[in-house]
Design a protein around this motif. Structure first.
Motif, mmCIF file in Angstrom:
data_model
loop_
_atom_site.group_PDB
_atom_site.id
_atom_site.type_symbol
_atom_site.label_atom_id
_atom_site.label_comp_id
_atom_site.label_asym_id
_atom_site.label_seq_id
_atom_site.Cartn_x
_atom_site.Cartn_y
_atom_site.Cartn_z
ATOM 1 N N PRO A 26 0.902 -1.221 0.466
ATOM 2 C CA PRO A 26 -0.203 -0.382 -0.152
ATOM 3 C C PRO A 26 0.873 1.385 -0.110
ATOM 4 O O PRO A 26 0.132 2.594 0.105
ATOM 5 C CB PRO A 26 -0.979 0.014 1.067
ATOM 6 N N CYS A 27 2.410 0.836 -0.025
ATOM 7 C CA CYS A 27 3.096 2.351 0.083
ATOM 8 C C CYS A 27 3.649 2.624 -1.304
ATOM 9 O O CYS A 27 3.691 1.826 -2.024
ATOM 10 C CB CYS A 27 4.537 2.021 0.913
ATOM 11 N N GLN A 28 4.029 4.060 -1.296
ATOM 12 C CA GLN A 28 4.042 4.454 -2.400
ATOM 13 C C GLN A 28 6.087 5.188 -2.762
ATOM 14 O O GLN A 28 6.257 5.284 -1.451
ATOM 15 C CB GLN A 28 3.688 6.160 -2.741
ATOM 16 N N GLN A 29 6.536 4.285 -3.511
ATOM 17 C CA GLN A 29 7.847 4.391 -3.438
ATOM 18 C C GLN A 29 8.248 4.857 -4.250
ATOM 19 O O GLN A 29 7.721 4.688 -5.648
ATOM 20 C CB GLN A 29 8.277 2.329 -3.307
ATOM 21 N N SER A 30 10.165 5.205 -3.798
ATOM 22 C CA SER A 30 10.726 5.644 -5.920
ATOM 23 C C SER A 30 11.253 5.078 -5.158
ATOM 24 O O SER A 30 11.907 4.949 -4.034
ATOM 25 C CB SER A 30 10.215 7.307 -5.965
ATOM 26 N N PRO A 31 12.847 5.464 -6.450
ATOM 27 C CA PRO A 31 14.347 5.048 -5.354
ATOM 28 C C PRO A 31 14.930 5.399 -4.136
ATOM 29 O O PRO A 31 15.342 4.658 -3.490
ATOM 30 C CB PRO A 31 14.675 5.559 -6.405
ATOM 31 N N THR A 32 14.447 6.934 -4.004
ATOM 32 C CA THR A 32 14.611 7.045 -2.770
ATOM 33 C C THR A 32 13.487 7.522 -1.640
ATOM 34 O O THR A 32 13.914 8.174 -0.155
ATOM 35 C CB THR A 32 15.179 8.826 -2.940
ATOM 36 N N LYS A 33 12.663 7.128 -2.422
ATOM 37 C CA LYS A 33 11.638 7.588 -1.193
ATOM 38 C C LYS A 33 9.841 6.705 -1.135
ATOM 39 O O LYS A 33 10.271 6.580 -2.147
ATOM 40 C CB LYS A 33 10.569 9.292 -1.603
ATOM 41 N N VAL A 34 9.698 6.569 -0.001
ATOM 42 C CA VAL A 34 8.980 5.921 0.782
ATOM 43 C C VAL A 34 8.301 6.308 1.747
ATOM 44 O O VAL A 34 7.974 7.350 2.561
ATOM 45 C CB VAL A 34 9.065 4.315 1.318
ATOM 46 N N SER A 35 6.194 6.527 0.624
ATOM 47 C CA SER A 35 5.176 6.908 1.701
ATOM 48 C C SER A 35 4.135 5.939 2.077
ATOM 49 O O SER A 35 3.832 5.566 1.271
ATOM 50 C CB SER A 35 5.090 8.269 0.768
ATOM 51 N N CYS A 36 4.375 5.397 3.467
ATOM 52 C CA CYS A 36 2.832 4.458 3.803
ATOM 53 C C CYS A 36 2.447 5.096 4.548
ATOM 54 O O CYS A 36 1.709 5.244 5.720
ATOM 55 C CB CYS A 36 3.648 3.707 4.810
ATOM 56 N N LYS A 37 2.078 6.774 4.379
ATOM 57 C CA LYS A 37 1.366 7.646 5.235
ATOM 58 C C LYS A 37 -0.300 6.876 5.206
ATOM 59 O O LYS A 37 -1.168 7.265 4.162
ATOM 60 C CB LYS A 37 0.921 9.306 4.356
#
Length: 579
Positions: A26-37
């Motif tokens: 369910p988290c949004q990911q990129s190579p340097t960022k992860v958002s599990c808000k």
């Protein structure tokens, strides 16, 4: 549909045998960022992809940062765990975050286990930004959390339960630049609290319970917010070193006098709104009485000295105080003043306080009395008249709000209805009870809403090239055709809202630059004929008595929005809708 029904038994058997389709995270990911808000996490993740520097875990249900080994956290620089249920932070976890620079833990339960948590925080030597807001922390708890954070640059302790700032609370954070202590219960600041903070530039102490703050000596501060307290006085030390303060907010306190700021030469924005200031000149408790006792003379000298030092003030807000007289002499020394608000006071007169040297303001030429103000807000007072010398003492004035007073505009006579040439003479008013708004070449925006104006005199704004004019809320206003004479080639926005004007009381000239008109809340049965030459883009005709809107064809190319609700349109005369 038949194929789906045929496959359904196989799908159900596969699910009952434990054959599950792969689930996406369910988290949004990129190579340097992860958002599990806000994804419902109850535990801190145990693994991150290599190279992740930003991790957002706010708005979940995490109770603790466990001490189990975590892979991939060594590169993490930013961690946000706000609005969870966080109670415990282990040193084993923080030890795996050597590069962490920003740690946001606001709106949690860190008042619990604060001793153990504080000991774990000693490992955050590289953290520069720390948010501990809304954690029910008392003063000693907050001090325990930050006691080893020597590299801290920005600290948020707002929304806690701090009632007292202890002398040594910030000794271990000498590099602090921004400090937010707003929305606490702080009643006392011990001497020397900020002594170790030589780099401190921004302090927010709004929404506390401070009653007195004297001997203010933070010369390096740029921004100080003390709004929403109970301060009755504010004084800065008159030392040799000048204050670097740019912005000072003392609004919503209980100040009785103008604050003493003898060395605040760099101050540009000062907010003193919603206080109890009755005057800026002698006799503050009883305006109009100018017998100076020794104490009053001393205070008067300090006030003038303060004003003389505020040469960079550009924005001064004195709204919602108890001023009864416009303190003209006080503002003369504020040579950089551009925006001034005295709204919501008790102003009745602008000539009641004498100018420096004991001269009456009417004896002074406009050149000597000129103020640099461009925006002036005087709405919500008790003004009945503004003398001509006052308006001419504001040669740079572009915007003035005089709403909710009792001002009656004077008329003028001139052979130049366009207001583009010289000409124009004053129509005398009986008893000098009107205010001349004509021949003010710099004025662009004027509000005279809710002034109980019953009739607008001819050419009231001649040779004043207004771009916007607000005459709303003047119930029963009579507007003859010549009233707006002189604005034909300048006026772009006009409001005549809520005046209960009928057809016979609304005559408008040909306003060739008018693009926005508000006629809502009147008793019009037809659109005023003079409008059809205006290139209107916005027209508000709500709540009138219109049966039809004939004549719209002239606006078919310019009109972009029109509000017409609340009119008794006839169903048999809707041809105007085709336009």
């Amino acid at each position: 549909g038949c194929l789906l029904l045929w496959l359904l038994p196989s799908i159900l058997r596969a699910q009952s045998n434990g054959e599950a389709r792969p689930r996406s995270t369910p988290c949004q990911q990129s190579p340097t960022k992860v958002s599990c808000k806000g994804v419902g996490l109850s535990k801190f993740p145990k693994e991150l992809s290599q190279g992740v520097k930003y991790l957002e875990l706010s708005n979940n249900f995490i109770r603790n940062l466990s001490g189990s080994p975590m892979r991939g956290f060594g590169q993490l620089e930013y961690l946000a765990v706000c609005s969870n249920q966080l109670e415990a932070v282990s040193d084993a976890t923080l030890a795996q975050l050597p590069r962490l620079r920003s740690l946001l833990l606001g709106s949690n339960r860190l008042d619990r286990n604060y001793r153990a948590n504080g000991r774990a925080f000693r490992l955050l030597r590289n953290v520069e930004v720390l948010d501990l807001s809304a954690n029910n922390l008392e003063s000693h708890m907050a001090g325990w959390y930050i006691r080893n954070l020597t590299g801290l640059r920005r600290l948020d302790l707002s929304g806690n339960r701090m009632s007292r700032l202890l002398a040594g609370i910030f000794w271990s954070t000498p590099r602090l630049r921004e400090l937010d202590l707003s929305n606490n219960y702080i009643m006392e600041i011990e001497e020397g609290v900020f002594e170790a903070l030589g780099e401190l530039e921004v302090v927010n102490l709004a929404l506390n319970s401070l009653h007195c703050l004297s001997g203010f000596s933070l010369t390096q501060l740029r921004v100080l917010n003390l709004s929403h307290n109970a301060l009755e006085q504010f004084g800065a030390e008159d030392g040799a070193e000048p204050y670097l303060l740019r912005v000072l907010d003392l609004s919503r306190n209980r100040l009785l006098d103008f604050p003493e700021l003898p060395k605040a030469h760099y101050l540009t924005h000062l907010n003193l709104s919603n206080n109890l200031i009755a005057s800026l000149l002698p006799g503050s408790r009883q305006p109009g009485e100018f017998i100076l006792h020794y104490e009053e003379m001393a205070r008067f000298n300090r006030t003038l000295r303060t004003a003389a030092g505020l040469t960079h003030i550009a924005d001064l807000d004195l709204s919602n105080n108890h001023l009864q007289l416009f303190p003209l002499s006080f503002f003369h020394s504020l040579s950089s003043l551009r925006s001034l608000s005295l709204a919501g006071n008790c102003l009745q007169d602008v000539a009641g306080e004498p100018l420096a040297g004991g001269m009456d303001p009417t004896d002074r030429s406009p050149e000597h009395a000129a103020l640099s103000v461009r925006q002036l807000d005087l709405h919500g007072n008790a003004l009945h008249v503004l003398p001509r010398w006052f308006l001419h003492s504001l040669p740079q004035l572009e915007t003035i709000d005089l709403g909710s007073n009792s001002l009656q505009p004077c008329g003028s006579q001139g052979s130049d209805p366009g207001g583009m040439s010289g000409g124009g003479s004053h129509v005398p008013a009986l008893g000098g009870t009107c205010t001349p708004f004509y021949s003010l070449p710099g004025l662009k925006h004027l509000s005279l809403c809710k002034n109980n104006i019953s009739r607008l005199q001819p050419y009231a704004f001649n040779q004043t090239p207004l771009l916007s004019l607000d005459l709303s809320g003047n119930t029963g206003l009579f507007l003859p055709r010549e009233a707006l004479g002189g604005l034909e080639f300048s006026l772009q926005k006009l409001s005549l809202r809520d005046n209960q004007m009928g057809d016979s009381r609304t005559a408008l000239p040909c306003l060739r630059t008018l693009t926005a008109l508000d006629l809502s809340g009147n008793n019009l049965s037809v659109v005023p004929a003079g409008l059809f030459c205006s290139p209107l883009q916005s027209l508000d005709l709500r709540n009138n008595s219109l049966l039809t809107l004939d004549g719209l064809r002239g606006w078919s190319r310019s009109l972009q929005d029109m509000s017409i609700a609340g009119n008794p349109f006839g169903c048999c005369s809707l041809g105007w809708l085709d336009v």
